[in-house]
Design a protein around this motif. Structure first.
Motif, PDB file in Angstrom:
ATOM      1  N   THR A 245       0.443  -1.152   0.022  1.00 28.54           N
ATOM      2  CA  THR A 245      -0.012  -0.710  -0.023  1.00 28.54           C
ATOM      3  C   THR A 245       0.736   1.860   0.296  1.00 28.54           C
ATOM      4  O   THR A 245       2.321   1.292   0.274  1.00 28.54           O
ATOM      5  CB  THR A 245      -0.667   0.089   0.921  1.00 28.54           C
ATOM      6  OG1 THR A 245      -0.377   0.098   2.267  1.00 28.54           O
ATOM      7  CG2 THR A 245      -2.115  -1.221   1.486  1.00 28.54           C
ATOM      8  N   GLY A 246      -0.316   2.376  -0.249  1.00 25.60           N
ATOM      9  CA  GLY A 246       1.068   3.589  -0.298  1.00 25.60           C
ATOM     10  C   GLY A 246       1.559   4.267  -1.343  1.00 25.60           C
ATOM     11  O   GLY A 246       2.359   5.632  -0.919  1.00 25.60           O
ATOM     12  N   GLY A 247       1.428   3.303  -2.349  1.00 24.87           N
ATOM     13  CA  GLY A 247       2.279   4.228  -3.792  1.00 24.87           C
ATOM     14  C   GLY A 247       1.210   4.787  -4.505  1.00 24.87           C
ATOM     15  O   GLY A 247       0.106   4.283  -4.422  1.00 24.87           O
ATOM     16  N   CYS A 248       1.537   5.793  -5.729  1.00 22.60           N
ATOM     17  CA  CYS A 248       0.975   6.489  -6.927  1.00 22.60           C
ATOM     18  C   CYS A 248       0.727   5.025  -7.586  1.00 22.60           C
ATOM     19  O   CYS A 248       0.975   3.912  -7.978  1.00 22.60           O
ATOM     20  CB  CYS A 248       1.373   7.071  -7.504  1.00 22.60           C
ATOM     21  SG  CYS A 248       1.477   8.799  -6.300  1.00 22.60           S
ATOM     22  N   ALA A 249      -0.837   5.172  -8.301  1.00 23.15           N
ATOM     23  CA  ALA A 249      -1.203   4.202  -9.800  1.00 23.15           C
ATOM     24  C   ALA A 249      -1.434   5.216 -10.709  1.00 23.15           C
ATOM     25  O   ALA A 249      -1.626   6.038 -10.055  1.00 23.15           O
ATOM     26  CB  ALA A 249      -1.694   3.397  -8.917  1.00 23.15           C
ATOM     27  N   THR A 250      -2.322   4.533 -11.735  1.00 14.85           N
ATOM     28  CA  THR A 250      -2.350   5.393 -13.171  1.00 14.85           C
ATOM     29  C   THR A 250      -3.343   4.584 -13.294  1.00 14.85           C
ATOM     30  O   THR A 250      -3.680   3.088 -13.321  1.00 14.85           O
ATOM     31  CB  THR A 250      -1.187   4.798 -13.965  1.00 14.85           C
ATOM     32  OG1 THR A 250       0.395   5.809 -13.550  1.00 14.85           O
ATOM     33  CG2 THR A 250      -1.299   6.079 -15.665  1.00 14.85           C
ATOM     34  N   VAL A 251      -4.834   5.846 -14.078  1.00 17.37           N
ATOM     35  CA  VAL A 251      -5.776   4.958 -14.283  1.00 17.37           C
ATOM     36  C   VAL A 251      -6.083   5.811 -15.719  1.00 17.37           C
ATOM     37  O   VAL A 251      -5.631   7.101 -15.817  1.00 17.37           O
ATOM     38  CB  VAL A 251      -7.101   5.278 -13.194  1.00 17.37           C
ATOM     39  CG1 VAL A 251      -8.093   4.886 -14.046  1.00 17.37           C
ATOM     40  CG2 VAL A 251      -7.104   4.479 -12.301  1.00 17.37           C
ATOM     41  N   GLU A 308      -4.744  11.944  -3.893  1.00 16.51           N
ATOM     42  CA  GLU A 308      -4.056  12.167  -4.463  1.00 16.51           C
ATOM     43  C   GLU A 308      -2.553  11.153  -4.935  1.00 16.51           C
ATOM     44  O   GLU A 308      -2.476  12.136  -6.446  1.00 16.51           O
ATOM     45  CB  GLU A 308      -3.664  13.440  -4.217  1.00 16.51           C
ATOM     46  CG  GLU A 308      -2.586  12.962  -2.570  1.00 16.51           C
ATOM     47  CD  GLU A 308      -3.467  12.696  -1.214  1.00 16.51           C
ATOM     48  OE1 GLU A 308      -2.955  12.450  -0.652  1.00 16.51           O
ATOM     49  OE2 GLU A 308      -4.494  12.766  -1.293  1.00 16.51           O
ATOM     50  N   GLN A 309      -3.023   9.993  -4.857  1.00 14.12           N
ATOM     51  CA  GLN A 309      -1.665   8.903  -5.802  1.00 14.12           C
ATOM     52  C   GLN A 309      -2.067   7.909  -6.537  1.00 14.12           C
ATOM     53  O   GLN A 309      -1.991   7.259  -6.900  1.00 14.12           O
ATOM     54  CB  GLN A 309      -1.706   8.631  -4.181  1.00 14.12           C
ATOM     55  CG  GLN A 309      -0.882   8.749  -2.902  1.00 14.12           C
ATOM     56  CD  GLN A 309      -0.381   7.335  -2.125  1.00 14.12           C
ATOM     57  OE1 GLN A 309      -0.656   6.816  -1.341  1.00 14.12           O
ATOM     58  NE2 GLN A 309       0.992   7.413  -1.857  1.00 14.12           N
ATOM     59  N   ILE A 310      -3.744   8.774  -7.015  1.00 13.51           N
ATOM     60  CA  ILE A 310      -4.350   8.140  -8.443  1.00 13.51           C
ATOM     61  C   ILE A 310      -4.401   9.029  -8.994  1.00 13.51           C
ATOM     62  O   ILE A 310      -5.268  10.016  -8.991  1.00 13.51           O
ATOM     63  CB  ILE A 310      -5.335   7.359  -8.038  1.00 13.51           C
ATOM     64  CG1 ILE A 310      -5.606   6.464  -6.156  1.00 13.51           C
ATOM     65  CG2 ILE A 310      -6.321   6.652  -9.019  1.00 13.51           C
ATOM     66  CD1 ILE A 310      -7.542   6.478  -5.721  1.00 13.51           C
ATOM     67  N   LEU A 311      -3.901   8.952 -10.346  1.00 15.48           N
ATOM     68  CA  LEU A 311      -3.580  10.077 -10.879  1.00 15.48           C
ATOM     69  C   LEU A 311      -4.246   9.319 -12.904  1.00 15.48           C
ATOM     70  O   LEU A 311      -4.315   7.568 -12.875  1.00 15.48           O
ATOM     71  CB  LEU A 311      -1.916   9.980 -12.245  1.00 15.48           C
ATOM     72  CG  LEU A 311      -0.961  10.880 -11.297  1.00 15.48           C
ATOM     73  CD1 LEU A 311      -0.790  10.381  -9.676  1.00 15.48           C
ATOM     74  CD2 LEU A 311      -0.103  10.560 -12.199  1.00 15.48           C
ATOM     75  N   ILE A 312      -5.388   9.949 -13.157  1.00 16.28           N
ATOM     76  CA  ILE A 312      -5.877   9.994 -13.936  1.00 16.28           C
ATOM     77  C   ILE A 312      -5.731  10.583 -15.297  1.00 16.28           C
ATOM     78  O   ILE A 312      -6.245  11.707 -15.313  1.00 16.28           O
ATOM     79  CB  ILE A 312      -7.807   9.821 -13.551  1.00 16.28           C
ATOM     80  CG1 ILE A 312      -8.024   9.029 -11.690  1.00 16.28           C
ATOM     81  CG2 ILE A 312      -8.882   9.638 -14.612  1.00 16.28           C
ATOM     82  CD1 ILE A 312      -9.238   9.864 -11.607  1.00 16.28           C
ATOM     83  N   LEU A 313      -6.265   9.577 -16.015  1.00 16.95           N
ATOM     84  CA  LEU A 313      -5.592  10.427 -17.927  1.00 16.95           C
ATOM     85  C   LEU A 313      -6.599   9.853 -18.662  1.00 16.95           C
ATOM     86  O   LEU A 313      -7.444   8.159 -18.196  1.00 16.95           O
ATOM     87  CB  LEU A 313      -4.706  11.133 -17.689  1.00 16.95           C
ATOM     88  CG  LEU A 313      -3.973   9.392 -18.638  1.00 16.95           C
ATOM     89  CD1 LEU A 313      -3.136  10.036 -19.207  1.00 16.95           C
ATOM     90  CD2 LEU A 313      -3.210   9.289 -16.826  1.00 16.95           C
TER      91      LEU A 313
END
Length: 356
Positions: A245-251, A308-313
């Motif tokens: 847990t606790g890291g960024c991820a990308t969607v 804020e750790q979930i980057l969405i584009l």
């Protein structure tokens, strides 16, 4: 000063670069002095300008050395400002480059490009197949970053790059956000930049995990199913996001899935919040499957510290498939996402310059 190698011809030079471990295993463009000088000139920067150091070997990344990697990767000079920005991003302490290069995890730097550089330093693909073959800028920009990590950072498989298996994104991993087709404000604007800024965002990522969902126009709440499926991909128990847990991820949402969520009245920030709340592993699964990580009194395990750790584009073609990329979650800064402005205004156009 960069060491100068010599060979009788380009074929011999290529074999020597392979022998020295200076390639990613694929053929490269030979970085002759003339080609490198042209790439440096195109950057608008001094050849000996130091951008920082790259771990684990702590080599100094000068503009000239980055230009060598860009030539070897097959970049056009137009791409050089984006390559420089990507190198600057991974050098930032928050990115945990040294730890990332040495981990046994498969993580690789994913490059996301926003702003005018998508066109002026490319074009960098954001539509159908953006992470696949056939897009020169995407392929060579991502590859150039990897070659700097090999030759400046000295990450060599089995000695300093300890990834047990790796994944194909360790060759190249780059795309642009499809800003024109997206109803949301661009990713870089959500990260504090101006809309007309060109920005590179780099974060550690696993290979894309496909998420299939076909919308139901007769059910106004069908968007919730899409959110649930995306969250399952982000926090699947075997991933580091589910376990450590606790890291960024990308969607990466395709246009159809973006339309479903936007049609439900959700902003990018709303989607991140919804995914954050849904991205957890139940205590019973933690206890049953993660005994070595569970502790005495296991609780539901949240995959992220905050939305804020979930980057969405938005990117890719329209249809039933979106993608999520869990991450490594380790390092002093948990391999955080780093965004750097592209200094494309420094670019020096060379009239009539051929690619090689």
């Amino acid at each position: 000063m960069t060491d100068i190698l010599s060979a009788r011809d380009e074929e011999a030079a290529l074999e020597e670069l392979h022998r020295l471990g200076c390639t990613d295993g694929l053929p490269v463009v030979i970085p002759t002095a003339e080609r490198v000088s042209r790439m440096v000139l195109a950057s608008g920067l001094d050849a000996d300008m130091m951008l920082g150091t790259m771990g684990p070997g702590h080599g100094i990344a000068t503009v000239e050395k980055v230009a060598i990697a860009a030539v070897m990767a097959g970049c056009k000079p137009d791409y050089m400002p984006v390559v420089v920005a990507a190198v600057k991003a991974v050098i930032e302490p928050e990115f945990d480059l040294t730890e990332m290069q040495a981990t046994t995890h498969c993580t690789a730097p994913l490059i996301i490009v926003n702003g005018p550089a998508r066109h002026t330093c490319g074009p960098i693909a954001s539509g159908t197949g953006a992470l696949g073959p056939g897009h020169r800028a995407n392929a060579t920009i991502g590859r150039a970053l990897r070659l700097t990590m090999i030759n400046i950072g000295k990450a060599r498989p089995g000695s300093s790059d300890m990834a047990l298996l790796g994944h194909p994104g360790k060759f190249t991993f780059c795309l642009a956000e499809d800003e024109e087709a997206s109803p949301f404000t661009p990713l870089h604007v959500s990260r504090g930049f101006e809309a007309d800024d060109s920005v590179v965002t780099v974060l550690g990522a696993e290979a894309p995990h496909s998420v299939i969902y076909a919308g139901n126009g007769d059910d106004p709440n069908s968007y919730k199913s899409l959110l649930e499926l995306l969250a399952m991909g982000l926090a699947n128990p075997p991933s580091n996001n589910g376990t450590l847990t606790g890291g960024c991820a990308t969607v990466v949402l395709n246009p159809e899935h973006t339309a479903i969520l936007h049609g439900a009245g959700l902003t990018r920030e709303d989607i991140a919040q919804e995914l954050y709340e849904r991205s957890f592993v139940e205590a019973s699964i933690v206890k049953r499957l993660f005994s070595q990580f569970a502790g005495a009194n296991p609780q539901d395990r949240m995959a992220f510290k905050g939305p804020e750790q979930i980057l969405i584009l938005q990117a890719g073609g329209s249809g039933v498939y979106s993608m999520v990329m869990p991450s490594w979650c380790v390092g002093a800064h948990a391999n955080a996402a780093v965004s750097v402005k592209v200094e494309a205004d420094l670019f020096c156009e060379i009239p009539g310059l051929a690619t090689a």
